[in-house]
Design a protein around this motif. Structure first.
Motif, short mmCIF file in Angstrom:
data_model
loop_
_atom_site.label_atom_id
_atom_site.label_comp_id
_atom_site.label_asym_id
_atom_site.label_seq_id
_atom_site.Cartn_x
_atom_site.Cartn_y
_atom_site.Cartn_z
N LEU A 81 0.85 -1.19 0.00
CA LEU A 81 0.00 0.00 0.00
C LEU A 81 0.89 1.25 0.00
N THR A 82 0.64 2.14 -0.97
CA THR A 82 1.48 3.35 -1.06
C THR A 82 0.69 4.61 -0.76
N SER A 83 -0.34 4.50 0.06
CA SER A 83 -1.10 5.69 0.46
C SER A 83 -0.20 6.60 1.29
N PRO A 84 -0.48 7.91 1.31
CA PRO A 84 0.37 8.85 2.08
C PRO A 84 0.50 8.44 3.55
N GLU A 85 -0.60 7.98 4.15
CA GLU A 85 -0.55 7.60 5.56
C GLU A 85 0.37 6.39 5.78
N ASN A 86 0.25 5.40 4.89
CA ASN A 86 1.09 4.20 5.03
C ASN A 86 2.56 4.54 4.81
N MET A 87 2.83 5.40 3.81
CA MET A 87 4.21 5.80 3.53
C MET A 87 4.79 6.60 4.70
N LYS A 88 3.94 7.41 5.36
CA LYS A 88 4.40 8.21 6.49
C LYS A 88 4.81 7.30 7.65
N THR A 89 3.97 6.28 7.91
CA THR A 89 4.30 5.33 8.99
C THR A 89 5.59 4.59 8.66
N ALA A 90 5.71 4.17 7.41
CA ALA A 90 6.93 3.45 6.99
C ALA A 90 8.16 4.32 7.18
N THR A 102 22.83 4.81 13.57
CA THR A 102 23.80 5.89 13.80
C THR A 102 24.77 5.49 14.91
N ASP A 103 24.22 4.81 15.93
CA ASP A 103 25.07 4.36 17.04
C ASP A 103 25.78 3.04 16.72
N ASP A 104 25.10 2.18 15.95
CA ASP A 104 25.70 0.88 15.62
C ASP A 104 25.38 0.55 14.16
N PRO A 105 26.26 0.94 13.23
CA PRO A 105 25.98 0.72 11.80
C PRO A 105 25.92 -0.75 11.41
N THR A 106 26.29 -1.65 12.31
CA THR A 106 26.28 -3.08 11.96
C THR A 106 25.09 -3.82 12.57
N ASP A 107 24.13 -3.09 13.11
CA ASP A 107 22.97 -3.74 13.72
C ASP A 107 22.12 -4.43 12.63
N ILE A 108 22.21 -5.74 12.60
CA ILE A 108 21.58 -6.51 11.52
C ILE A 108 20.06 -6.35 11.53
N ASN A 109 19.44 -6.39 12.71
CA ASN A 109 17.99 -6.28 12.77
C ASN A 109 17.49 -4.97 12.17
N SER A 110 18.22 -3.89 12.44
CA SER A 110 17.82 -2.59 11.90
C SER A 110 18.05 -2.52 10.39
N LEU A 111 19.17 -3.08 9.93
CA LEU A 111 19.43 -3.10 8.49
C LEU A 111 18.34 -3.87 7.76
N LYS A 112 17.98 -5.03 8.33
CA LYS A 112 16.92 -5.84 7.70
C LYS A 112 15.56 -5.14 7.81
N GLY A 113 15.36 -4.45 8.92
CA GLY A 113 14.10 -3.74 9.10
C GLY A 113 13.90 -2.67 8.03
N VAL A 114 14.95 -1.90 7.76
CA VAL A 114 14.85 -0.86 6.73
C VAL A 114 14.61 -1.50 5.36
N ALA A 115 15.36 -2.57 5.08
CA ALA A 115 15.20 -3.26 3.78
C ALA A 115 13.77 -3.75 3.60
N SER A 116 13.21 -4.33 4.65
CA SER A 116 11.85 -4.87 4.59
C SER A 116 10.82 -3.76 4.36
N LEU A 117 11.02 -2.62 5.02
CA LEU A 117 10.07 -1.51 4.86
C LEU A 117 10.10 -0.96 3.43
N TYR A 118 11.29 -0.86 2.86
CA TYR A 118 11.36 -0.41 1.47
C TYR A 118 10.69 -1.42 0.54
N PHE A 119 10.90 -2.71 0.81
CA PHE A 119 10.30 -3.76 -0.02
C PHE A 119 8.78 -3.69 0.08
N ASN A 120 8.27 -3.54 1.30
CA ASN A 120 6.82 -3.55 1.52
C ASN A 120 6.13 -2.30 0.98
#
Length: 278
Positions: A81-90, A102-120
Motif C-alpha cells: 500500500l502506497t497511500s500517504p498515511e502508510n508511507m508516512k508510517t513506513a 547511527t550508534d551501531d551501523p552493523t545492527d543486523i535487525n535494523s538493516l533488515k528492518g529498513v530493507a523490509s520496509l522499502y520492499f513492503n
C-alpha cells in the motif's frame, strides 16, 4: 554559612537530585519498555508504540526502546500500500531504525528492518541496496541474498510484461513462446544485468543454505528470464531452459525432504498424549 560557602553545597544537592531523577527515569523507562513488549506480544501495536515512545523519552540511551519502537511501527505498515498515511508510517519506522544505526551501523535487525520496509512499500531498488548492506555485515545471510534475487526476478518479469504485446504469454512453464528481434534486443538491454545479478545472489543464498528450496525455485524462474535474452542463440536458450528445469526439480525434491524432516519432529524419544513411547 556565607553565600559563597553555600554555593558548593547547593551544587552538590542539585547534582544528587539530578542523579536521583535520572535513576528514577531509567526505572520508569524499563517499566514502559516491559509494558510495550507485553502489548506487542498481544498484537496491540498502537499501545506498544505508545509505551516504547515513553520509554525512549524517559531514557534516550536505552537502545532496545528504539529498536522495539521501529519494529512496532513496522507492524502498522500495510505491505504493497502506497497511500500517504502508510508511507508516512513506513518512513517513521525507517527513521527510527536509522537512529539505531547511527550508534551501531552493523545492527543486523535494523538493516533488515529498513530493507523490509522499502520492499513492503514497493521501493525495490532501495530494498535491494539495504539487503546488500546486510550482506556487507554478514556475507553468510541467506535471506538477504535470496531477497536480492527475488527483486531482480520481479523487476525483470515486470519489464517483460510491459514489452510483450497483449495476448503473448508464456508456454505454461514460464518460458516466452515468441518474441520479435527488436523486442528481444530491448529486453536484453533491460533484463541482462538483472538476470546476471539475480543468478549471483540466488546461488549465494543456496550456498549459504543448501536446503533453501525457495531460492532454488527462483533460480528456476531467473534462468527462464535468462533464456529470454539469448536473442537468436538457440543453443544458449535451450541450455538456460534446461538449467531452469533442473532447478525446478531440485526445488521440489528439496522441499519434500524439508517437509519430511518437519514431520519427523525433533527425534529421540517421543511420547504420545497418554505417555506411551511412539
Amino acid at each position: 554559612m556565607n553565600r559563597i560557602a553555600r554555593l558548593p553545597v547547593l551544587a552538590a544537592v542539585l547534582v544528587a537530585m539530578m542523579v536521583s531523577m535520572t535513576g528514577c527515569d531509567r526505572l520508569k523507562a524499563r517499566d514502559q519498555l516491559n509494558k510495550g513488549v507485553e502489548a506487542f506480544k498481544a498484537g496491540r501495536y498502537e499501545a506498544a508504540i505508545h509505551f516504547f515512545q515513553n520509554a525512549e523519552n524517559l531514557d534516550p540511551k536505552l537502545p532496545t526502546a528504539k529498536v522495539f519502537l521501529a519494529t512496532a511501527l513496522s507492524q502498522n505498515v500495510v505491505p504493497g500500500l502506497t497511500s500517504p498515511e502508510n508511507m508516512k508510517t513506513a518512513q517513521q519506522a525507517i527513521d527510527t531504525y536509522q537512529q539505531v544505526l547511527t550508534d551501531d551501523p552493523t545492527d543486523i535487525n535494523s538493516l533488515k528492518g529498513v530493507a523490509s520496509l522499502y520492499f513492503n512499500t514497493k521501493r525495490l531498488n532501495e530494498a535491494k541496496d539495504w539487503q546488500k548492506k546486510v550482506l556487507a555485515v554478514d556475507p553468510k545471510d541467506p535471506e538477504a541474498a535470496y531477497t536480492v534475487g527475488v527483486i531482480d526476478w520481479t523487476q525483470a518479469h515486470e519489464n517483460l510484461l510491459k514489452a510483450l504485446p497483449a495476448g503473448v504469454n508464456d508456454d505454461g512453464v514460464g518460458n516466452v513462446k515468441a518474441m520479435v528481434k527488436s523486442t528481444c534486443s530491448e529486453i536484453q538491454k533491460q533484463n541482462g544485468p538483472l538476470v546476471e545479478e539475480g543468478l549471483k545472489y540466488l546461488n549465494l543464498a543456496v550456498q549459504n543454505r543448501p536446503n533453501y528450496d525457495d531460492a532454488m525455485q527462483y533460480l528456476n524462474l531467473v534462468y527462464r528470464r535468462k533464456a529470454d535474452v539469448d536473442c537468436g542463440d538457440e543453443a544458449a536458450r535451450k541450455a538456460d531452459v534446461d538449467s531452469a528445469t533442473d532447478w525446478s526439480h531440485k526445488a521440489m525434491g528439496t522441499r519434500k525432504e524439508n517437509e519430511a524432516k518437519k514431520d519427523k519432529g525433533p527425534g529421540g524419544i517421543v511420547m504420545d498424549s497418554s505417555g506411551n513411547m511412539k
